[in-house]
Design an enzyme around this catalytic site. Structure first.
Site, mmCIF file in Angstrom:
data_model
loop_
_atom_site.group_PDB
_atom_site.id
_atom_site.type_symbol
_atom_site.label_atom_id
_atom_site.label_comp_id
_atom_site.label_asym_id
_atom_site.label_seq_id
_atom_site.Cartn_x
_atom_site.Cartn_y
_atom_site.Cartn_z
ATOM 1 N N SER A 1 5.975 -3.247 2.643
ATOM 2 C CA SER A 1 4.604 -3.193 2.149
ATOM 3 C C SER A 1 3.607 -3.563 3.253
ATOM 4 O O SER A 1 3.579 -2.936 4.294
ATOM 5 C CB SER A 1 4.452 -4.088 0.919
ATOM 6 O OG SER A 1 3.189 -3.938 0.329
ATOM 7 N N ASP B 1 3.060 1.433 2.707
ATOM 8 C CA ASP B 1 3.945 2.244 1.867
ATOM 9 C C ASP B 1 3.203 2.970 0.756
ATOM 10 O O ASP B 1 3.823 3.589 -0.110
ATOM 11 C CB ASP B 1 5.087 1.403 1.301
ATOM 12 C CG ASP B 1 4.623 0.382 0.270
ATOM 13 O OD1 ASP B 1 3.586 -0.260 0.514
ATOM 14 O OD2 ASP B 1 5.304 0.205 -0.748
ATOM 15 N N ASP C 1 1.245 2.111 -1.852
ATOM 16 C CA ASP C 1 1.148 1.731 -3.262
ATOM 17 C C ASP C 1 -0.066 0.869 -3.582
ATOM 18 O O ASP C 1 -0.387 0.670 -4.747
ATOM 19 C CB ASP C 1 2.429 1.050 -3.747
ATOM 20 C CG ASP C 1 2.753 -0.243 -3.022
ATOM 21 O OD1 ASP C 1 2.053 -0.593 -2.057
ATOM 22 O OD2 ASP C 1 3.722 -0.916 -3.425
ATOM 23 N N ASP D 1 -2.269 0.642 2.049
ATOM 24 C CA ASP D 1 -1.266 -0.126 2.789
ATOM 25 C C ASP D 1 -0.114 0.772 3.264
ATOM 26 O O ASP D 1 -0.049 1.947 2.891
ATOM 27 C CB ASP D 1 -0.772 -1.305 1.946
ATOM 28 C CG ASP D 1 0.150 -0.897 0.815
ATOM 29 O OD1 ASP D 1 0.156 0.283 0.427
ATOM 30 O OD2 ASP D 1 0.877 -1.769 0.299
#
Length: 566
Positions: free
Chosen positions: A146, A297, A299, A295
């Site tokens: 993340s 990734d 999400d 961010d």
């Protein structure tokens, strides 16, 4: 074994690759770092695992990835040939070693006779969630840490519904992983290449079509600056904007390409103002209406709004309230607001969004922190059809509008956020003005998060001692305001202090404490599930912004004093 014995075992392993052996030899020169690398196995928890990259049983490396994958392979095999044939969908983000870890996972599954679907290049976490559902895969994995610093990576696990594993299933998977005793003994021998399928454009097209369906109304002119912060979402968001018809988007080209070193940001975290530094520079040159950062990734999404004099970074709670106002307002105007509509938020998320939803006659339900618990509600509803899902969100910048994905989806949220900004701009408003209108209508909600890092063995002990101390001697008042109710999610007990009674909390067990004060303010203490941190959440509501800000500061200072004196 002691940590020293574990390290010696690694150093003496004949199959250890040369790079790892060299890193180990350097590590051995620093006893404190060496102990931290080997004092335990990297924790495989309810969401998977996350840690610093490097050699050691307590680090992310090819050996610990193989161990996790072997455990999951054994779990899948326990369900028989049908589950093995449905296989595992795998995605990875832009971080160091993400492609290599994804390949190691795929090879481990295929060596066990389990089909593996692997994306050809970096893709977002929500696209992986969608892909599990689209392919009817038995499970899913995404290699990501993340918004953590560059030295971290992680391994997130998803069930067949596309959501992170529920607690019961996670416990079963953890059991299988824990039974894999020797990560060094797992050999990724040659496997049948027929068990490996590379994913690309076909699944991209299917996902983007679903994202475009999120739109509520026609496209209006808007000036936007977008950055994926060197993450996995850049190409996807560019396609979505192009196909949706937004021509006024400026891309922060220095940050568009995936790069796990994150060279142009202090931290790839859209919650932090510094993540917007380059976007802000672009925006000021053209007075863009909105800055958006996603961010690594893909999400979580953050937004900064031009107020007329500067860019104001919205909190996750504020963005959630604005998105709800726009979404529910559009559905009501079109006569599409269902009577059984429901939104979901976490227990550390502001009551602001709940107030907005209530004004439209929409029910709001709280779940534990973590989007997996929203996913669990959606899975239950697939069978029971008790409500119509309208929106799910958490204060840490995660939102879900349509449930074709079962995890927070920054791509969906970005498209709807831009649409909302364009819609209100046509009315002569910006999102910051809309926010203040909502505050005037529902009260001035203010929230604050304080995170304290507690690394290593000693840090873990300190966090445990802190929670134990608060349970043994709960505060009777905070900032001079009486504590009216205490919720202990570990014992699943709600204590009504002023009445001297208690009741059961109908939510899963979790190591969280929440204090409700007599004036409606609240404080929550929660150890992070993904980082070596303890998090303190504060929330207040008042009639004016100034009063709310003052209450929030007093609440924070008072409670941190209580913690310091534990």
């Amino acid at each position: 074994m002691t940590w020293k014995q574990r390290m010696q075992k690694w150093l003496g392993h004949e199959g250890l690759d040369a790079d790892t052996k060299q890193q180990l030899q350097l590590l051995a020169e620093d006893e404190q770092l060496a102990e931290d690398a080997f004092y335990q196995d990297l924790v495989f928890g309810t969401g998977g695992m996350r840690g610093e990259i490097g050699p050691g049983t307590n680090r992310m490396n090819v050996y610990t990835v193989r161990k996790a994958s072997k455990g999951i392979a054994d779990y899948i095999e326990s369900f028989g040939k049908e589950a093995m044939g449905r296989g595992v969908a795998i995605a990875f983000d832009s971080r160091r070693m993400s492609p290599e870890f994804a390949e190691e996972a795929a090879r481990t599954f295929a060596a066990a006779g389990i089909r593996a679907y692997v994306y050809e290049a970096a893709r977002t976490t929500p696209q992986l969630s969608f892909t599990v559902r689209k392919l009817n895969a038995f499970m899913g994995i995404v290699i990501t840490a993340s918004h953590n610093p560059p030295e971290y990576n992680g391994y997130k696990v998803y069930g067949e519904d596309g959501a992170q594993l529920d607690l019961e299933t996670a416990d079963q998977v953890i059991g299988f992983v824990s039974r894999v005793e020797d990560e060094l003994a797992i050999q990724n021998k040659e496997f049948d290449s027929g068990l490996l399928e590379i994913l690309g454009e076909e699944l991209d097209r299917a996902y983007i079509d679903q994202v475009l369906a999120v739109q509520e109304t026609s496209v209006e002119p808007i000036s936007v600056v977008f950055t994926p912060l060197h993450g996995a979402s850049g190409a996807t968001v560019r396609r979505v904007f192009d196909e949706a018809g937004y021509s006024g988007v400026t891309y922060v080209e220095e940050q568009m390409a995936p790069d796990g070193e994150f060279p142009t940001v202090e931290s790839p975290n859209p919650e932090e103002s510094s993540a917007f530094d380059l976007a802000r520079k672009y925006g000021e040159e053209q007075t863009a209406d909105l800055l958006i950062a996603i961010d690594p990734d893909g999400d979580r999404v953050g937004a900064a709004v031009w107020t007329g004099t500067q860019y104001e970074l919205l909190t996750g709670n504020q963005t959630g309230g604005i998105l709800l106002e726009y979404l529910l307002g559009q559905k009501k105007a079109k006569g599409e607001l269902p009577e059984d509509g429901r939104i979901f938020k976490t227990i550390v998320t502001s009551g602001f969004g709940e107030a907005v939803a209530r004004s439209y006659g929409v029910e709001s339900e709280d779940v534990l922190t973590g989007f997996k618990f929203i996913g669990e509600k959606l899975r239950e509803n697939d069978a029971r059809h008790e409500f119509t899902f309208l929106f799910g969100y958490e204060e840490s910048y995660g939102y879900l509008i349509r449930d074709f994905a079962r995890d927070k989806d920054a791509v969906q949220a970005t498209l709807l956020l831009v649409e909302a900004a364009a819609f209100y701009k046509k009315q002569g408003k910006n999102l910051y003005g809309v926010l203040n209108e909502l505050y005037e209508r529902h009260g001035f909600y203010r929230e604050l998060l304080v995170s304290v890092t507690k690394k290593g063995i000693e840090g873990a002990r300190e966090i445990t001692q802190l929670l134990d101390g608060l349970r043994a001697a709960p505060p009777q008042s905070i900032a001079g305001i009486a504590v009216a109710k205490i919720e202990d999610y570990d014992s699943r007990t709600r204590t009504l202090v002023d009445m001297g009674t208690s009741e059961t909390i109908v939510l899963p067990k979790s190591n969280v404490l929440k204090y409700f004060l007599s004036d409606g303010s609240w404080v929550c203490v929660r150890p992070s599930g993904t980082e070596p941190k303890v998090k303190y959440y504060f929330g207040v509501k008042a009639a004016t912004q100034q009063e709310s800000d003052e209450k929030l500061e007093l609440l924070k200072e008072s409670f941190l004093d209580i913690v310091a004196n534990q």
